[in-house]
Design an enzyme around this catalytic site. Structure first.
Site, PDB file in Angstrom:
ATOM      1  N   CYS A  28      54.331 -59.919 -31.291  1.00 45.59           N
ATOM      2  CA  CYS A  28      52.945 -59.699 -30.846  1.00 45.59           C
ATOM      3  C   CYS A  28      52.275 -61.031 -30.462  1.00 45.59           C
ATOM      4  CB  CYS A  28      52.198 -59.020 -31.993  1.00 45.59           C
ATOM      5  SG  CYS A  28      50.416 -59.041 -31.898  1.00 45.59           S
ATOM      6  N   CYS A  31      49.196 -62.061 -32.417  1.00 44.64           N
ATOM      7  CA  CYS A  31      49.582 -62.364 -33.802  1.00 44.64           C
ATOM      8  C   CYS A  31      50.113 -63.789 -33.904  1.00 44.64           C
ATOM      9  CB  CYS A  31      50.647 -61.384 -34.288  1.00 44.64           C
ATOM     10  SG  CYS A  31      50.131 -59.650 -34.239  1.00 44.64           S
TER      11      CYS A  31
END
Length: 103
Positions: A28, A31
């Site tokens: 991600c 992230c």
């Protein structure tokens, strides 16, 4: 930052004080941006709050338990209870504010 999984998450959350749990995944992009922000905060505010990282791919049970639908999601726990949820990447000051608000 402590890394937890489905089995260890509950035991890792502080029963007194503030814990920030970062639900994300290795793939991600937001992230990946959030991780160094939280690592830095853990260094700076380690006495004020516990920081835990959960990989949603490896620990889908924890993500499901806390209703994580998007990543990253940071859930703030105060004395072992979930009190606030932030979905999506935010500036460092937002996470600092969460710690201050719930301390």
């Amino acid at each position: 930052m402590l890394v937890a999984n489905d089995e260890s998450l509950q035991g890792s959350i502080r029963q007194q004080g503030v814990t920030l749990v970062d639900f994300g995944a290795k793939w991600c992009p937001p992230c990946k941006v959030l991780k160094p922000i939280l690592d830095e905060l853990a260094e700076e505010k380690g006495e004020a709050a516990m920081f835990i990282e959960i990989d949603c791919d490896d620990s889908p049970g924890a993500a499901s338990t806390y209703g994580v639908m998007s990543m990253p999601t940071v859930i703030v726990f105060r004395d072992g209870e979930a009190v606030e949820k932030i979905v999506g990447l935010r500036p460092k000051a937002v996470y600092e504010g969460l710690i201050a608000k719930h301390s």
